[in-house]
Design a protein around this motif. Sequence first.
Motif, PDB file in Angstrom:
ATOM      1  N   VAL A   1       0.845  -1.198   0.000  1.00 25.86           N
ATOM      2  CA  VAL A   1       0.000   0.000   0.000  1.00 25.86           C
ATOM      3  C   VAL A   1       0.877   1.244   0.000  1.00 25.86           C
ATOM      4  O   VAL A   1       0.657   2.185  -0.777  1.00 25.86           O
ATOM      5  N   ARG A   2       1.888   1.259   0.865  1.00 19.96           N
ATOM      6  CA  ARG A   2       2.778   2.414   0.951  1.00 19.96           C
ATOM      7  C   ARG A   2       3.497   2.656  -0.376  1.00 19.96           C
ATOM      8  O   ARG A   2       3.613   3.794  -0.856  1.00 19.96           O
ATOM      9  N   ALA A   3       3.984   1.582  -1.009  1.00 20.11           N
ATOM     10  CA  ALA A   3       4.735   1.713  -2.258  1.00 20.11           C
ATOM     11  C   ALA A   3       3.890   2.295  -3.381  1.00 20.11           C
ATOM     12  O   ALA A   3       4.431   2.875  -4.332  1.00 20.11           O
ATOM     13  N   LEU A   4       2.553   2.173  -3.268  1.00 20.28           N
ATOM     14  CA  LEU A   4       1.661   2.611  -4.340  1.00 20.28           C
ATOM     15  C   LEU A   4       1.032   3.973  -4.089  1.00 20.28           C
ATOM     16  O   LEU A   4       0.357   4.518  -4.970  1.00 20.28           O
ATOM     17  N   LEU A   5       1.244   4.550  -2.901  1.00 22.24           N
ATOM     18  CA  LEU A   5       0.553   5.783  -2.531  1.00 22.24           C
ATOM     19  C   LEU A   5       0.848   6.948  -3.472  1.00 22.24           C
ATOM     20  O   LEU A   5      -0.025   7.775  -3.740  1.00 22.24           O
ATOM     21  N   HIS A   6       2.069   7.041  -3.959  1.00 23.95           N
ATOM     22  CA  HIS A   6       2.423   8.156  -4.846  1.00 23.95           C
ATOM     23  C   HIS A   6       2.181   7.809  -6.315  1.00 23.95           C
ATOM     24  O   HIS A   6       2.623   8.535  -7.200  1.00 23.95           O
ATOM     25  N   GLN A   7       1.463   6.714  -6.546  1.00 24.88           N
ATOM     26  CA  GLN A   7       1.039   6.276  -7.878  1.00 24.88           C
ATOM     27  C   GLN A   7       2.213   6.123  -8.852  1.00 24.88           C
ATOM     28  O   GLN A   7       2.252   6.758  -9.919  1.00 24.88           O
ATOM     29  N   PRO A   8       3.162   5.277  -8.490  1.00 25.53           N
ATOM     30  CA  PRO A   8       4.315   5.057  -9.369  1.00 25.53           C
ATOM     31  C   PRO A   8       3.914   4.296 -10.625  1.00 25.53           C
ATOM     32  O   PRO A   8       2.895   3.603 -10.652  1.00 25.53           O
ATOM     33  N   GLN A   9       4.738   4.417 -11.646  1.00 26.71           N
ATOM     34  CA  GLN A   9       4.484   3.684 -12.881  1.00 26.71           C
ATOM     35  C   GLN A   9       5.260   2.362 -12.938  1.00 26.71           C
ATOM     36  O   GLN A   9       4.949   1.488 -13.741  1.00 26.71           O
ATOM     37  N   VAL A  10       6.277   2.260 -12.086  1.00 29.63           N
ATOM     38  CA  VAL A  10       7.108   1.050 -12.032  1.00 29.63           C
ATOM     39  C   VAL A  10       7.154   0.564 -10.588  1.00 29.63           C
ATOM     40  O   VAL A  10       7.382   1.353  -9.667  1.00 29.63           O
ATOM     41  N   LEU A  11       6.938  -0.734 -10.402  1.00 27.87           N
ATOM     42  CA  LEU A  11       6.967  -1.336  -9.072  1.00 27.87           C
ATOM     43  C   LEU A  11       8.072  -2.383  -9.018  1.00 27.87           C
ATOM     44  O   LEU A  11       8.125  -3.289  -9.858  1.00 27.87           O
ATOM     45  N   LEU A  12       8.956  -2.246  -8.036  1.00 25.02           N
ATOM     46  CA  LEU A  12      10.048  -3.190  -7.840  1.00 25.02           C
ATOM     47  C   LEU A  12       9.802  -3.986  -6.564  1.00 25.02           C
ATOM     48  O   LEU A  12       9.632  -3.405  -5.491  1.00 25.02           O
ATOM     49  N   MET A  13       9.791  -5.298  -6.688  1.00 22.70           N
ATOM     50  CA  MET A  13       9.531  -6.189  -5.554  1.00 22.70           C
ATOM     51  C   MET A  13      10.756  -7.074  -5.349  1.00 22.70           C
ATOM     52  O   MET A  13      11.074  -7.932  -6.171  1.00 22.70           O
ATOM     53  N   ASP A  14      11.456  -6.872  -4.247  1.00 24.98           N
ATOM     54  CA  ASP A  14      12.698  -7.597  -3.981  1.00 24.98           C
ATOM     55  C   ASP A  14      12.475  -8.687  -2.945  1.00 24.98           C
ATOM     56  O   ASP A  14      12.433  -8.412  -1.745  1.00 24.98           O
ATOM     57  N   GLU A  15      12.301  -9.930  -3.416  1.00 25.54           N
ATOM     58  CA  GLU A  15      12.076 -11.072  -2.524  1.00 25.54           C
ATOM     59  C   GLU A  15      10.971 -10.740  -1.521  1.00 25.54           C
ATOM     60  O   GLU A  15      11.085 -11.004  -0.317  1.00 25.54           O
ATOM     61  N   ALA A  16       9.877 -10.178  -2.025  1.00 24.98           N
ATOM     62  CA  ALA A  16       8.846  -9.608  -1.159  1.00 24.98           C
ATOM     63  C   ALA A  16       8.037 -10.655  -0.400  1.00 24.98           C
ATOM     64  O   ALA A  16       7.324 -10.312   0.549  1.00 24.98           O
ATOM     65  N   THR A  17       8.124 -11.924  -0.783  1.00 26.78           N
ATOM     66  CA  THR A  17       7.316 -12.946  -0.109  1.00 26.78           C
ATOM     67  C   THR A  17       8.119 -13.763   0.897  1.00 26.78           C
ATOM     68  O   THR A  17       7.602 -14.741   1.436  1.00 26.78           O
ATOM     69  N   VAL A  18       9.348 -13.365   1.162  1.00 26.37           N
ATOM     70  CA  VAL A  18      10.170 -14.098   2.130  1.00 26.37           C
ATOM     71  C   VAL A  18       9.465 -14.141   3.482  1.00 26.37           C
ATOM     72  O   VAL A  18       9.032 -13.115   4.010  1.00 26.37           O
ATOM     73  N   GLY A  19       9.316 -15.336   4.020  1.00 32.58           N
ATOM     74  CA  GLY A  19       8.715 -15.507   5.339  1.00 32.58           C
ATOM     75  C   GLY A  19       7.201 -15.575   5.351  1.00 32.58           C
ATOM     76  O   GLY A  19       6.606 -15.745   6.421  1.00 32.58           O
ATOM     77  N   LEU A  20       6.568 -15.448   4.181  1.00 29.00           N
ATOM     78  CA  LEU A  20       5.111 -15.492   4.139  1.00 29.00           C
ATOM     79  C   LEU A  20       4.608 -16.919   3.976  1.00 29.00           C
ATOM     80  O   LEU A  20       5.267 -17.766   3.357  1.00 29.00           O
ATOM     81  N   ASP A  21       3.412 -17.183   4.509  1.00 27.67           N
ATOM     82  CA  ASP A  21       2.789 -18.487   4.304  1.00 27.67           C
ATOM     83  C   ASP A  21       2.269 -18.557   2.870  1.00 27.67           C
ATOM     84  O   ASP A  21       2.127 -17.530   2.190  1.00 27.67           O
ATOM     85  N   PRO A  22       1.973 -19.769   2.368  1.00 22.37           N
ATOM     86  CA  PRO A  22       1.572 -19.918   0.958  1.00 22.37           C
ATOM     87  C   PRO A  22       0.368 -19.067   0.564  1.00 22.37           C
ATOM     88  O   PRO A  22       0.345 -18.490  -0.532  1.00 22.37           O
ATOM     89  N   ALA A  23      -0.629 -18.953   1.442  1.00 17.13           N
ATOM     90  CA  ALA A  23      -1.825 -18.171   1.099  1.00 17.13           C
ATOM     91  C   ALA A  23      -1.487 -16.683   0.968  1.00 17.13           C
ATOM     92  O   ALA A  23      -1.940 -16.020   0.028  1.00 17.13           O
ATOM     93  N   SER A  24      -0.680 -16.164   1.895  1.00 14.58           N
ATOM     94  CA  SER A  24      -0.292 -14.748   1.838  1.00 14.58           C
ATOM     95  C   SER A  24       0.569 -14.477   0.616  1.00 14.58           C
ATOM     96  O   SER A  24       0.446 -13.433  -0.031  1.00 14.58           O
TER      97      SER A  24
END
Length: 246
Positions: A149-172
């Motif tokens: 949510v924070r990364a999108l607040l300024h309405q960027p055109q490019v989104l970079l996700m760096d190993e963003a699911t580390v530590g998350l359960d499969p559903a999350s």
Amino acid sequence: MTEHLLLSAHDLHKAYAGKPALQGVSVALQAGEMLALLGPNGAGKSTLLQLLTGLFSPDQGRITVVGHDMHRQPSRALAALGVVFQQSALDLDLSVQANLLFHTDLHGMPRAVARQRMADGLAAMGLGNQVGAVVRSLSGGTRRKVELVRALLHQPQVLLMDEATVGLDPASRQHLLDTVRGLCRTRGMAVLWATHLIEEAQVADRLMLLHQGTVRFDGSIDAFMQASQGGDFQTEVLRALDKPAL
């Protein structure tokens, strides 16, 4: 997909203490495109993300974001980027609202606009009732949603996700993937999804395999499988990373 280049990195080189981390890596992202950057630990994924986010400068090469040169126009280039880092960048002792307002203040956003975007973003993630919660009290999956949510607040055109699911359960993890994939379709956002999990890469439009600082493959998932030896996706990725080049 709209043929509109949003991010371009050409011939990037980076070394630490004389040891190469990236050697001639180039990346191009079109509007509405999701690129999965896949490689084992130590492949150079985080180094590439650090260069693309302006945390470090390349020893050689050029980066542009929506036409703005990262070296000459860093503020304009960075304003077009949204980033979710591998390590959480939230202040655990502040509320969700305080964390988000800090971000919007950095971008010079009027408070009325900021609060509306916060409300809309949290509601879209099913977090409308968490605005006052202290981040430390939230689960890992919920914190990741807040970071998106924070990364999108300024309405960027490019989104970079760096190993963003580390530590998350499969559903999350699946929910986060589905959400980001949806942003490509609904907003025309370009997404670079860096991961070491092969199953995450298969949902992308394009695949880039990085190994020891060099690109082993860059193309569509279909093209990758057509060039394969007949195995399943995971088998072929592992095979590709175990030989000099495709």
